[in-house]
Structures are given as C-alpha cells and as structure tokens.
Design an enzyme around this catalytic site. Structure first.
Site, short mmCIF file in Angstrom:
data_model
loop_
_atom_site.label_atom_id
_atom_site.label_comp_id
_atom_site.label_asym_id
_atom_site.label_seq_id
_atom_site.Cartn_x
_atom_site.Cartn_y
_atom_site.Cartn_z
N TYR A 240 0.83 -1.21 0.00
CA TYR A 240 0.00 0.00 0.00
C TYR A 240 0.86 1.26 0.00
O TYR A 240 0.72 2.12 -0.88
CB TYR A 240 -0.94 -0.02 1.21
N LYS B 178 1.50 3.89 -3.13
CA LYS B 178 1.09 5.29 -2.93
C LYS B 178 2.27 6.22 -3.16
O LYS B 178 2.11 7.33 -3.69
CB LYS B 178 0.54 5.48 -1.50
#
Length: 548
Positions: free
Chosen positions: A296, A300
């Site tokens: 994640y 990002k």
C-alpha cells in the site's frame, strides 16, 4: 477480494510524461490517566507499562490564528464544481457531507463511479451516499426536498480510475472538462498486502490518469490528492512535508515501468491456483526491497512521484493523513465506515480472542479523526485554489503534538471502556505488549487452546492435550499472526510527522474559520475521544457489519 481476471496481460500502453506504462489491468476508578488536551501538561502519570514525566518537545511551534478575514474558505467554495474519485469511501463521504452542509451554494460534485451502466451508477449513489445516516443533518436541513437537493448537487459519472481516460465516454468527458474547478483524488486500494498488479494500477497509475484528465479542464484551479503520512517508508526521526521525487528522496533505482512489467509478467505466469497469494507476496517483496513496509505505502509513493513528474504548471495539494478513525465532532461524534486499522485488535481484545499484541507500549499511535482530515483538506483547497503553480504537502497527523498518544495509553483507554461497557468478556485482563512475535503467538495459542478445551468439556468429551489446535483454531491463530506481521511497522513506529505547513494554514485562518473547520490537534481530548466517542462508534459499526 478484488477481480481475479488477468487484466494485466491485456493492458494497453500509455505514455505518462514520456514514459510508457500499462494503462489498465483486466464508572470504574480511572487508572489510565490519559492527558486531556488542549492543556499541555508535564505531570507524572501511569500507563499499564511505564511512567513518563517529561513532555516531548513539539515538532512545530505554537501558532496564533489570524485576526483577518482568514483564508476565505466559504467564499471560495461557492459556485465551484468538483470531480471526486473515491466518493463512496469513508473519507470521500465525509468530505461530501461537509461541503454540502457548510456551502449549499457550491456548484456540483461530479462523482466518478465504477458501475456496469448509468442506472446502476445512479443506484450506487443513492444506496451508498444519499441514503447514508452520515447525511442526517442535511436531511433535517432540507426536509422533504433533501433528495432533490442531493440529486441536484451530486452527479454520478460512469468511469473507472483504473482505465484510460478514466473510462469516461468522450462526449461526457468533453462536457464536464469545461465545468470542473477542482479535481480531488480520493480513490485508492488500502489493503496493506494487496495484489501487486491491482495496487499498481490504482494507487500508482490512478493519480496520473486523473491528473492527465485534470489538465484538460480549462477552468482547473487545483488538483488535490489524498496520500498517506506513511508514504515515505520512514520509521524513525521526523517525517517532513516534502514532495516525493525519484532520484531525490526516492532511490533512483526505482523504475515504475519496470515494476509494471514485473507485475504483468507475474500475472501471465501465475494463472490458476495460488495466483492471488503469490501476487500479494510479490508486492510485499518489492516494497521491502526498496525500503517500504507494505504494498500500500509503496504504490502510494509511486503515485505521488508520478504527480510530481507529470504536473507541469498544475497547482497541486497533497494531503497526507495518518491513521484516519471515527469523527471527533462532525457531522456527529463517532461516525465510522468499516473496521479500520486499530479496530480489529480492539474488537478481538474485547471478545477475549487476544490479550495483547506484538508491539512497543511507547510507540506512537498517530490517529486522526476523519472530520479533522476533511476540515484541513477544505482549508488547503481554499488556500491554494487560486491558480498559483506550486505543489504543497500537508501532514494531517497527531504525533507532532508535544504529547503524542502512545500505544500503552491508547490500550489503557480501550481497557477502561471495555471494562465499563464490555463486548463479551466481563473480567477483562489488562493489555500486554509482547516484545517478540513468538511471545504473541504463544499467548494467542494458549487462549485458543483453552477455549477449545472448554467447549469440548461442555460437550461431555474427555479433556485432550492442548498442544494441538483444531483446523478452525489454527486458522484463527494464523489470522492473528498474519495481522501482527502486517502491523509490525506501526506497532513499533517511532517516527513523528512534521506539520509545519498544516499549522501555518491554521495561523492564516480567521477565528470563525477555525470554529467552522477545526483541525488543530491541540483541541483533541484523547481520553474523551477514545472512551466516549471512538470506541462506542466502533461498536456500532461492528454490530452493523455483523447484521449485514
């Protein structure tokens, strides 16, 4: 889990800033002594694990609010038209509610919705937003005209952040590009150990696709992107509000095109049994190879770096919130959607499934109420929506405060609430922090074994050795061990987030704006928030999810 089709293998290529990427993928004595803020205190107090006497030095200086007209937030919001992705998510919904409540004179909020056709997109809008209890204040404000008001302001646009041109039909894209003032990137895949291919497609490439569309909007005043405060991958020291750029604060060894090809090749090779598991493992491996803790935050970071590379003269604001939890005050205290980061541990604790966790009692629990994230976002939008070509980053976090919340204090407060208002276990033991994964695993094993022995004895069967678990027991144990491994970067987290830009923004606001758009972390009374607001909200959301 998300789609299982092998979309990577059929993806088209698109050039982003001269680089070719794959564009789409198929009443009890208070022993807990938390610090009520806003008072800054240095008194001695006890947690379950240790004493602490001295206050930490704040990352940022104390700032006084402006006595001028402020940023001009409400004035800025009037008449503006927004394109918003991720509108049906937790943060997106709260943002919509606040915009419509404080500025009913805004233009429209165009909502990118992934759906099979326009009819189903309209249904998603109604089911997931218009009928949500989050909007009860708006329902009272507008009475019988509520639905008409909402339908006049919220316009569903059929599309997909994971497709070229956002999956919007060309005629519709041309029409709305003439209307949009602000583009807000709020969509994302938030599973820490997500499939690498899908996380790349949405988190890394999605913001670039949205920014490409924003550049075609001739009224564009601002591109606003929601990232995460953990995007830098740092676990110690002070994390600054600086943009991410490959070759500067991201290693030049990272080549996004190479990562996309790697994921595409993995999808091609891993068709069939075990595909999802191996694609998840690939994401973690690649993230940790470059110094990030999970898929994640790694993807990002790629998304942020692409925005920096592609933006040219587009004004950009990046909001980096820490762990977003239930609302502090607005639209009402304790509103929550979904079981979020700290919540599975608390629920398991209250149900007697675990008695502690792998972590450090002195680690920082950097949680931030969702309404404060939204308020900071709106203030930043008004501040930078004047067309100046700059990229500004805002850390919307709580560990920058002189007295950041620590894990031991957080769990003491959870213990206080769960003793007074139990979930299932009446005689709850105090939370234990395990310094090793083996210690935590052994603790959970013993709890499961004891519960299984008790169940067997109630059934009249002979007591068996507790050296083995049932298939279900092993599955439960594996879940908690996996959760502990996933959360380890956060349960031992020692970094603090600088919020100089965020506090400077507060300084520019008028007293009226501060009252209407509060996001000063000094105003948070942590004991009140956790015991009286967040945990009751979490229980309500847990019951709702079980009933659904």
């Amino acid at each position: 889990m998300a789609m299982k089709t092998n979309m990577l293998t059929t993806s088209n290529a698109v050039k982003l800033h001269g680089v070719t990427f794959f564009s789409s993928f198929s009443g009890r004595p208070n022993h807990f002594l938390a610090r009520p803020l806003p008072r800054l205190m240095t008194r001695r107090f006890q947690t379950s694990c240790c004493y602490r006497e001295t206050s930490l030095k704040a990352v940022s200086p104390e700032l006084e609010p402006s006595v001028s007209d402020g940023v001009g937030i409400v004035r800025f919001l009037k008449g503006k038209t927004y394109l918003l992705t991720g509108a049906t998510g937790f943060l997106g919904k709260v943002l919509i509610e606040k915009l419509l409540r404080v500025s009913p004179e805004i233009g429209k909020i165009l909502i990118l919705i992934k759906s099979k056709d326009q009819e189903s997109a309209n249904k998603r809008l109604y089911d997931e937003i218009i009928s949500s209890d989050l909007f009860n204040h708006l329902k009272k404000m507008h009475g019988s005209s509520y639905e008409a008001f909402m339908n006049s302001k919220l316009i569903p646009i059929l599309g997909d952040i994971g497709e070229d041109n956002l999956g919007i039909e060309s005629e519709i894209a041309a029409k709305i590009s003439c209307e949009i003032d602000i583009v807000i990137s709020c969509a994302g895949r938030t599973t820490f150990d997500d499939r690498y291919d899908l996380a790349l497609n949405v988190n890394a490439l999605g913001p670039g696709r949205l920014l490409s569309f924003a550049k075609s909007c001739n009224k564009l005043k601002l591109f606003l992107h929601f990232s995460t405060a953990y995007v830098t991958g740092k676990k110690e020291g002070t994390i600054l509000e600086t943009p991410l750029c490959i070759g500067e604060n991201i290693t030049s060894d990272l080549n996004i095109e190479h990562e996309l090809k790697l994921a595409s090749e993995a999808v091609r090779k891993l068709q069939g049994s075990g595909e999802i598991k191996k694609l998840k493992e690939l994401g973690i491996q690649r993230a940790q190879h470059y110094g990030w803790e999970n898929t994640y935050t790694f993807t990002k970071a790629m998304g942020e770096s692409l925005i920096q590379t592609m933006r040219e003269d587009v004004p950009v604001v990046i909001i980096r919130p820490s762990i977003i939890e239930s609302s502090y005050k607005e639209p009402f205290p304790g509103w929550l959607q979904g079981i979020r980061m700290t919540d599975p541990m608390i629920l398991a604790y209250g149900k007697g499934q675990i008695s502690g966790f792998w972590g450090d009692s002195q680690s920082f629990v950097d949680i931030i109420p969702v309404d404060m994230v939204v308020n900071a976002t709106i203030a930043a939008m008004a501040k930078h929506g004047c067309g100046n070509s700059e990229l500004k980053v805002y850390n919307v976090t709580s560990s920058s405060h002189a007295h950041p919340l620590r894990a031991g204090e957080f769990m003491d407060l959870a213990y206080q609430h769960l003793c007074d208002f139990p979930l299932t276990v009446i005689d709850l033991a105090r939370w234990t922090f395990h310094s090793s994964l083996d210690g935590f695993t052994s603790s959970v094993f013993d709890i499961i074994a004891k519960q299984e022995r008790g169940t067997k004895n109630e059934g009249g069967e002979a007591e068996e050795s507790h050296t083995t678990l049932s298939v279900k027991g092993k599955r439960i144990l594996d879940y908690f061990v996996s959760l502990a491994r996933t959360y380890e970067p956060y349960t031992f987290f020692q970094a603090r987030f600088d919020d100089t830009n965020t506090r400077s923004l507060i300084q520019e606001m008028s007293m009226e704006e501060i009252d209407m758009f509060e996001f000063d972390i000094k105003s948070i009374d942590w004991e009140h928030y956790i015991v009286n607001v967040h945990l009751p909200g979490l229980k309500r959301e847990s019951l709702k999810e079980r009933s659904n």
